[in-house]
Design a protein around this motif. Structure first.
Motif, short mmCIF file in Angstrom:
data_model
loop_
_atom_site.label_atom_id
_atom_site.label_comp_id
_atom_site.label_asym_id
_atom_site.label_seq_id
_atom_site.Cartn_x
_atom_site.Cartn_y
_atom_site.Cartn_z
N PRO A 256 -7.64 -75.05 19.44
CA PRO A 256 -7.43 -75.07 17.99
C PRO A 256 -8.76 -74.96 17.28
N ALA A 257 -8.87 -74.03 16.36
CA ALA A 257 -10.15 -73.76 15.71
C ALA A 257 -10.66 -74.96 14.93
N SER A 258 -9.74 -75.78 14.41
CA SER A 258 -10.17 -76.92 13.61
C SER A 258 -10.89 -77.97 14.45
N GLU A 259 -10.73 -77.96 15.78
CA GLU A 259 -11.35 -78.96 16.64
C GLU A 259 -12.72 -78.49 17.16
N ALA A 260 -13.12 -77.27 16.80
CA ALA A 260 -14.37 -76.73 17.35
C ALA A 260 -15.57 -77.32 16.62
N GLY A 261 -16.66 -77.48 17.33
CA GLY A 261 -17.92 -77.94 16.77
C GLY A 261 -18.91 -76.80 16.74
N VAL A 262 -19.69 -76.69 15.62
CA VAL A 262 -20.63 -75.59 15.43
C VAL A 262 -22.03 -76.17 15.24
N TYR A 263 -22.98 -75.60 15.98
CA TYR A 263 -24.39 -75.96 15.84
C TYR A 263 -25.12 -74.69 15.44
N LEU A 264 -25.81 -74.72 14.26
CA LEU A 264 -26.51 -73.57 13.74
C LEU A 264 -27.92 -74.02 13.35
N ALA A 265 -28.96 -73.35 13.92
CA ALA A 265 -30.33 -73.80 13.67
C ALA A 265 -31.26 -72.60 13.66
N LEU A 266 -32.35 -72.72 12.84
CA LEU A 266 -33.44 -71.75 12.81
C LEU A 266 -34.67 -72.43 13.39
N GLY A 267 -35.02 -72.02 14.57
CA GLY A 267 -36.09 -72.72 15.29
C GLY A 267 -35.66 -74.14 15.56
N ASP A 268 -36.51 -75.10 15.17
CA ASP A 268 -36.14 -76.51 15.35
C ASP A 268 -35.55 -77.10 14.07
N ASP A 280 -6.98 -68.05 14.28
CA ASP A 280 -7.73 -68.45 15.47
C ASP A 280 -9.19 -68.04 15.37
N ALA A 281 -9.66 -67.69 14.17
CA ALA A 281 -11.05 -67.28 14.00
C ALA A 281 -11.80 -68.35 13.22
N LEU A 282 -13.06 -68.49 13.54
CA LEU A 282 -13.93 -69.47 12.89
C LEU A 282 -15.14 -68.73 12.36
N VAL A 283 -15.50 -69.01 11.10
CA VAL A 283 -16.67 -68.42 10.46
C VAL A 283 -17.50 -69.56 9.90
N ALA A 284 -18.77 -69.65 10.38
CA ALA A 284 -19.71 -70.66 9.89
C ALA A 284 -20.79 -69.95 9.11
N THR A 285 -20.97 -70.33 7.83
CA THR A 285 -21.99 -69.72 6.98
C THR A 285 -22.96 -70.78 6.52
N ALA A 286 -24.25 -70.36 6.40
CA ALA A 286 -25.31 -71.28 5.96
C ALA A 286 -26.39 -70.47 5.28
N THR A 287 -27.29 -71.16 4.60
CA THR A 287 -28.42 -70.54 3.93
C THR A 287 -29.71 -70.90 4.69
N ALA A 288 -30.41 -69.87 5.12
CA ALA A 288 -31.65 -70.10 5.87
C ALA A 288 -32.83 -70.01 4.92
N THR A 289 -33.68 -71.04 4.95
CA THR A 289 -34.89 -71.09 4.12
C THR A 289 -36.10 -71.30 5.03
N ALA A 290 -37.12 -70.46 4.85
CA ALA A 290 -38.31 -70.56 5.70
C ALA A 290 -39.48 -71.09 4.89
N ASN A 291 -40.36 -71.86 5.53
CA ASN A 291 -41.59 -72.34 4.88
C ASN A 291 -42.81 -71.75 5.59
N ALA A 292 -43.95 -72.05 5.03
CA ALA A 292 -45.17 -71.44 5.57
C ALA A 292 -45.44 -71.88 7.01
N GLU A 293 -45.01 -73.07 7.41
CA GLU A 293 -45.25 -73.55 8.76
C GLU A 293 -44.46 -72.76 9.79
N GLN A 294 -43.37 -72.14 9.39
CA GLN A 294 -42.51 -71.39 10.32
C GLN A 294 -42.89 -69.91 10.40
N GLU A 295 -43.95 -69.50 9.73
CA GLU A 295 -44.32 -68.10 9.71
C GLU A 295 -44.57 -67.62 11.14
N GLY A 296 -43.98 -66.47 11.48
CA GLY A 296 -44.07 -65.90 12.80
C GLY A 296 -42.69 -65.64 13.36
#
Length: 922
Positions: A256-268, A280-296
Motif C-alpha cells: 500500500p502506497a500510504s505505508e511507504a517511507g521516503v528519504y530524500l536528501a541533497l548530499g548530507d 499505486d503511485a507515489l510522488v515525493a516533491t521537495a525544494t532543494a536549496t544550496a549554500n556556498a559550503e555545498q558548492e561543487g
C-alpha cells in the motif's frame, strides 16, 4: 464434605435391587451364579473433576470386597453387598478401576473405564510476519495444548469470517491430548489488514455432554508489493548557490502506497518532501536549496522503503555560484547635451558585453560614453554576463534606463490644433506634451476661463465647444498652443422653434415653419399626415388645413421628427339638423333641448323665452358630449318662443326655437280604482277606468286568464282580475283592477240528522247552508216552548240533546245580507211508546209544567217582539236568545219516530213576524 453425587444414588438403587432379588431367590442361591458389578461402567470426567463409583454383588454373604484404582479417594460408603467410593482430582487420560468381592471361595470382579476431557481453554495462533510480500506463501499455525480427547477435536483456520481450512481429529487414540493445525496461504493484496484466527471445537455431545469451543485472538496480516524498478528522480543537473529548485521522486506499482517511507536528501542535507498518492503511485516533491559550503559536485538521493524492502536512486548535482552583472551610469538623469559614462562588470571568470560589445578578456568590465540628447531619453542599456559550468554555458543580464531632461514640446500628433467630436459618447480629452520631466498641460478658454479636463474620460457636451489656449510646463521650460474644439450633435426641435400646437384663423394667410437646432445646421421639411407633398410658402387658411403635420430636421449626426397639430378656428353657425326650430318636450321624460353649434373654439349657447308664459325663462340645454350639464327637468316647462344665442371669440349668431309640451299616459286610484264591485243581474257595463295624458290616451281593459264572455247582465262568473292599459305616442301605463260580484242570499240546503224522526230523549241536528255575497247572516225560528237548543259559531247548525215533545214542530232558517233575505222551513216530530207512561199520576204535574212553559214563552216572545228581551250565554247552555227580526244561530231537529221527512218537507218562504233563536258564546 460434599454430598453423594447422582452416580452414587444410581449405585445405591442398583444395590437395593440386587438385595431384593437375593432375598427372593435365597433358596436357590446354590443354583445361581454370582457376579460383581461396577457403576458407572464407563465414565467421561472433566480433567481435575470427581466421580462416585458403586461396586456391588449379588452374593448373599460375601466374605470381603473392595475397589482397586490408582486415583485419589475422598470418601467411602459400605453395605453388606455394596461399596460406594468418591474419586477426586482425576487427571489421568484413562484409568480402569476394578470392583471385586470374595464369595464361596471365588473372587468376583468387574472392571470400569474412566476417561478425562479438557476444554480448549488455550487456542494459540502463531504470530504472523510483520510484512508479507504479495504473491508469496506464509504459514498459519494453530496450537491447542492439553485439549482432548483429540479424537473429539476440530480445528478451523479463518480469514475474517471465511473458513480457510477445517480439520477433525477423529480416529486419534483416546489418550491423545492437544492438537496442532498448520496451513500454507498465498498472500494477496486484499489480505492487507485482514484478521486471521483459529477456532477449536471439542464435541462431547455423543457422550451426553455439550460442544465446547474457543477462538484465538485475531492477528492482522500486512501485505505489500514493491516494484523491482528503482524510483524515478527528477532534479536539476545544475543548482546555483542561494537558489531554490524543485525536485521530485516517483515510484509506481507500490502497495500500500500510504505505508511507504521516503528519504530524500541533497548530499548530507535531508529534504522535507510532500507525499502525493495516486493509486499505486507515489510522488515525493521537495525544494532543494544550496549554500556556498555545498558548492561543487553533490549527490541527490531518493530512497523508498515498504515492508522489509527498499528501492533507491541517486543523481549527480553540481552546485555553482554566479552573481548577476553590475550595470552603472555615472548620471542616470542628466540634462540634454551632457556626457554620460556607462560601465558593465561581473565576477571572476565571467565574460561581459555592453549593448552587444564584449569585454577584451573574462573578468574585465566593458564601458561606453555618449553625449545626451532628447532621443536618448528613456534609452535602455543592456549588460550581459556568460559563465561556463560543467559543460553548460550560463548567462545573466541586467539593464538600466537613462533619463534626459528637456523642455516641453507640443506636437500636432499628441495635441492637434482642432478637435471635432460627436455629442454624447464619453471621450478622453488628450493634449499631451513631450518633455522630461513630464510636463503638465493646462487648456483654458480665454473668453470664459473654462478649463478642459484633460486625460479624464467624460461625456462630450455642447458647452465644451470653443477655442482653448493649451500650455505645457516643466522645470526645463514651457510650450503654448491654441486648440479649437467643435462638438457636433443631432438636430432637435423644441417648443420655441417648433411648437406642438399652432392655431390659424379661417381666411387669413400664414406659413408653416419650424426652426431646428444642431451642428452642422440641419435642414427642416414639413409634410401633412397621409400626404407626400412638402408644405412651402404662404397658405390661404381654410378649415381643411386643420390636421397633423410631421416636420423632420436632418444633419450629418442624425435626424429628428415632430408632429405639429394645426387647428383652424372660425365663428359660430346654426344648423337645422343639430338645432331644430321646433321642439316638443315630453313631460316627465327628463329630456333636454339639444342645440349643437358649429364653431371653433366651441361656442357658448343660451336660449331665453321671448313671449307668453316662457318670457325671460331659460331653456335647459343638453351637453354636446352626451353628459348632462344641468339636472333633468323636474317641473313643467313653459312652452313658447325662445331665442338661442351662440358666441365664441370670433363672433356670435342667433336662432328662434318654438317649444311645445306633451305628456305620456298616467292612471291612479282616482281615475281607475283598483277594487270595483258589480251586482249580479245588473246591466253589464265596462270598468270605470280613465287616464291622463297628451295627446289623450286610449284605455283598454281585459280579464286575466279566461276572457270575459259578452253577456247583457252581470254574472258571478264576471268576478276576477282585470288589466287596464293606457296608450298614446309617448308611452303606456298599466293598472290591475280586482272586480267582485255581489248577489242576494239563497238558502240552498236545510237538512235534519238523523233524517228519520227522533224518540223522546234522543238527539237531533238541523243544518242550514246559504249562498250569498257578501256572506249572509243565518237566523232560526223554533217552535214555541222548545228549550235547550244549541247553535254553532256561525248559526249554520242547530242541535238538541234530550229531545222532548216541546221540540217537535216547524223550524225556519233565514239568510240575510245587504241585497235581501231568503228563508226555508222544516218540521221535526218527537214521539214514542214511553210517552203514554206519563199519563195518570203525572198528568197534573205535566199540565202545570206546560202552563209554566207556555207562560215563559209568551213573556219571551212578547219581549222579543218589542225588542226588549236579549239573553246571551254559552252555546252549551241550551238557552235561547229571542231576537226581533233577523239573528244568527244554529240548531237542529228531527222528524217523529218511525218517519223521515224528505228534504224540503214543511218548507216555506218566511213571511210576516219571525221568532229567531240565537245562541252565542260568552
Amino acid at each position: 464434605m460434599p454430598g453423594p453425587s447422582p452416580g452414587l444414588y444410581r449405585a445405591l438403587l442398583g444395590l437395593w435391587a440386587v438385595l431384593g432379588l437375593g432375598l427372593f431367590g435365597l433358596s436357590a442361591v446354590a443354583q445361581e451364579p454370582f457376579w460383581a458389578d461396577l457403576q458407572p461402567r464407563v465414565a467421561l470426567v472433566e480433567r481435575g473433576g470427581s466421580l462416585w463409583l458403586n461396586c456391588s454383588t449379588n452374593c448373599p454373604r460375601p466374605e470381603r470386597g473392595g475397589l482397586e484404582t490408582s486415583l485419589r479417594r475422598n470418601g467411602t460408603q459400605r453395605g453388606l453387598r455394596w461399596l460406594a467410593r468418591q474419586l477426586v482430582d482425576i487427571r489421568e487420560p484413562e484409568t480402569q478401576p476394578v470392583c471385586f468381592f470374595r464369595c464361596a471361595r471365588r473372587t468376583l470382579q468387574a472392571r470400569g473405564l474412566i476417561r478425562t476431557f479438557q476444554r480448549p481453554d488455550r487456542v494459540e495462533l502463531v504470530p504472523l510476519p510483520a510484512w508479507q510480500p504479495v504473491g508469496e506463501n506464509f504459514t498459519l499455525s494453530c496450537r491447542v495444548p492439553g485439549a482432548g480427547p483429540r479424537g473429539s477435536l476440530t480445528l478451523t483456520l479463518l480469514r475474517g469470517a471465511q473458513e480457510l481450512i477445517r480439520r477433525s481429529f477423529s480416529g486419534e487414540p483416546p489418550r491423545a491430548r492437544g492438537a496442532v493445525l498448520t496451513a500454507t496461504v498465498l498472500a494477496r493484496r486484499e489480505d492487507h489488514g485482514a484478521n486471521f484466527s483459529c477456532r477449536a471445537e471439542l464435541d462431547l455431545r455423543p457422550h451426553g455432554l455439550g460442544l465446547f469451543s474457543n477462538s484465538s485472538a485475531p492477528r492482522e496480516l500486512r501485505t505489500f508489493a514493491l516494484s523491482p524498478d528503482p524510483p524515478r528522480l527528477a532534479a536539476p543537473r545544475l543548482l546555483e548557490v542561494g537558489s531554490e529548485r524543485p525536485v521530485s521522486c516517483t515510484l509506481d506499482e507500490l502497495f500500500p502506497a500510504s505505508e511507504a517511507g521516503v528519504y530524500l536528501a541533497l548530499g548530507d542535507h535531508m529534504l522535507s518532501p510532500d507525499i502525493t498518492l495516486e493509486g499505486d503511485a507515489l510522488v515525493a516533491t521537495a525544494t532543494a536549496t544550496a549554500n556556498a559550503e555545498q558548492e561543487g559536485a553533490r549527490q541527490l538521493v531518493c530512497n523508498v522503503t515498504l515492508g522489509s524492502e527498499s528501492r533507491e536512486t541517486r543523481e549527480n548535482v553540481t552546485v555553482y555560484s554566479f552573481p548577476a552583472p553590475v550595470l552603472t551610469l555615472n548620471e542616470p538623469s542628466t540634462p540634454e547635451g551632457k556626457v554620460v559614462t556607462v560601465t558593465c562588470a561581473a565576477g571572476a571568470g565571467a565574460l561581459v558585453a555592453l549593448d552587444g560589445i564584449p569585454a577584451v578578456v573574462p573578468g574585465q568590465p566593458a564601458q561606453l560614453q555618449l553625449n545626451a540628447t532628447e532621443d536618448d531619453d528613456k534609452r535602455r542599456f543592456f549588460c550581459d554576463a556568460i559563465l561556463e559550468v560543467d559543460g553548460e554555458t550560463l548567462s545573466k543580464n541586467k539593464s538600466a534606463e537613462l533619463r534626459v531632461l528637456y523642455a516641453p514640446r507640443l506636437d500636432d500628433s499628441e495635441c492637434p490644433k482642432s478637435w471635432t467630436w460627436p455629442e454624447g459618447p464619453e471621450q478622453t480629452l488628450r493634449c499631451e506634451a513631450r518633455g522630461n520631466p513630464a510636463p503638465s498641460v493646462h487648456c483654458e478658454r480665454p473668453d470664459s476661463g473654462a478649463v478642459l479636463a484633460l486625460g479624464l474620460l467624460g461625456p462630450v457636451t455642447r458647452a465644451l465647444a470653443g477655442t482653448y489656449r493649451c500650455t505645457a510646463v516643466n522645470v526645463q521650460g514651457e510650450a503654448v498652443k491654441e486648440v479649437t474644439l467643435t462638438v457636433e450633435y443631432a438636430p432637435s426641435l423644441d417648443s420655441m422653434g417648433c411648437p406642438e400646437h399652432i392655431t390659424w384663423l379661417e381666411g387669413t394667410e400664414v406659413s408653416l415653419s419650424c426652426v431646428a437646432h444642431g451642428v452642422p445646421p440641419p435642414s427642416v421639411s414639413c409634410v401633412r399626415s397621409g400626404e407626400a407633398e412638402v408644405v412651402e410658402g404662404l397658405l390661404h387658411v381654410v378649415r381643411e388645413h386643420a390636421g397633423t403635420y410631421r416636420c423632420e430636421a436632418t444633419n450629418a449626426r442624425g435626424s429628428v421628427a415632430k408632429n405639429v397639430a394645426v387647428t383652424v378656428e372660425y365663428g359660430p353657425s346654426f344648423e337645422e339638423l343639430s338645432c331644430p326650430s321646433n321642439w316638443t318636450w315630453v313631460e316627465g321624460s327628463g329630456q333636454l333641448f339639444s342645440c349643437e353649434v358649429d364653431g371653433k373654439p366651441e361656442p357658448s349657447v343660451e336660449c331665453i323665452g321671448s313671449e307668453g308664459t316662457s318670457e325671460g325663462m331659460l331653456l335647459p340645454l343638453a351637453s354636446p358630449d352626451s353628459s348632462p350639464r344641468v339636472p333633468s327637468i323636474a317641473s313643467e316647462l313653459a312652452p313658447g318662443i325662445y331665442i338661442c344665442n351662440a358666441t365664441n371669440r370670433h363672433g356670435s349668431t342667433v336662432k328662434t326655437v318654438a317649444v311645445s309640451m306633451e305628456s305620456p299616459p298616467q292612471m291612479d286610484e282616482s281615475t281607475c280604482p283598483s277594487h270595483q264591485t258589480w251586482l249580479e243581474g245588473a246591466k253589464a257595463a265596462g270598468l270605470a277606468c280613465a287616464a291622463r295624458g297628451r295627446p289623450s290616451p286610449q284605455v283598454r281593459c281585459s280579464r286575466e286568464g279566461v276572457p270575459r264572455p259578452q253577456r247583457p247582465r252581470v254574472s258571478r262568473e264576471d268576478a276576477g282580475t282585470y288589466r287596464c292599459l293606457a296608450t298614446n305616442m309617448h308611452g303606456t301605463d298599466a293598472r290591475t283592477v280586482t272586480v267582485g260580484v255581489e248577489y242576494r242570499p239563497v238558502v240552498a240546503e236545510l237538512a235534519a240528522s238523523p233524517p228519520g224522526g227522533v224518540r223522546p230523549g234522543g238527539n237531533f241536528t238541523l243544518t242550514c247552508r246559504a249562498e250569498a255575497w257578501p256572506p249572509a247572516q243565518i237566523s232560526w225560528r223554533a217552535p214555541p216552548g222548545a228549550l235547550n237548543i244549541g247553535l254553532s259559531s256561525n248559526n249554520s247548525t242547530l242541535s238538541v240533546a234530550g229531545a222532548m215533545g216541546s221540540h217537535g214542530g216547524e223550524y225556519e232558517c233565514s239568510a240575510t245580507n245587504a241585497h235581501g233575505r231568503h228563508a226555508r222551513r222544516i218540521t221535526v216530530r218527537v214521539a214514542g211508546p214511553w210517552l203514554w207512561v206519563a199519563v195518570g199520576g203525572a198528568a197534573g204535574g205535566a199540565a202545570l209544567l206546560a202552563a209554566g212553559a207556555g207562560l215563559a214563552f209568551y213573556v219571551q216572545s212578547t219581549a222579543c217582539k218589542k225588542g226588549e228581551y236579549n239573553v246571551q250565554e254559552a252555546e252549551s247552555s241550551g238557552e235561547a236568545v229571542c231576537l226581533n227580526g233577523a239573528g244568527g244561530g244554529t240548531g237542529g231537529g228531527t222528524g217523529a219516530e218511525g218517519g223521515t221527512e224528505a228534504a224540503g218537507t214543511a218548507e216555506a218562504q218566511a213571511g210576516g213576524e219571525v221568532f229567531a233563536i240565537q245562541l252565542t258564546s260568552a
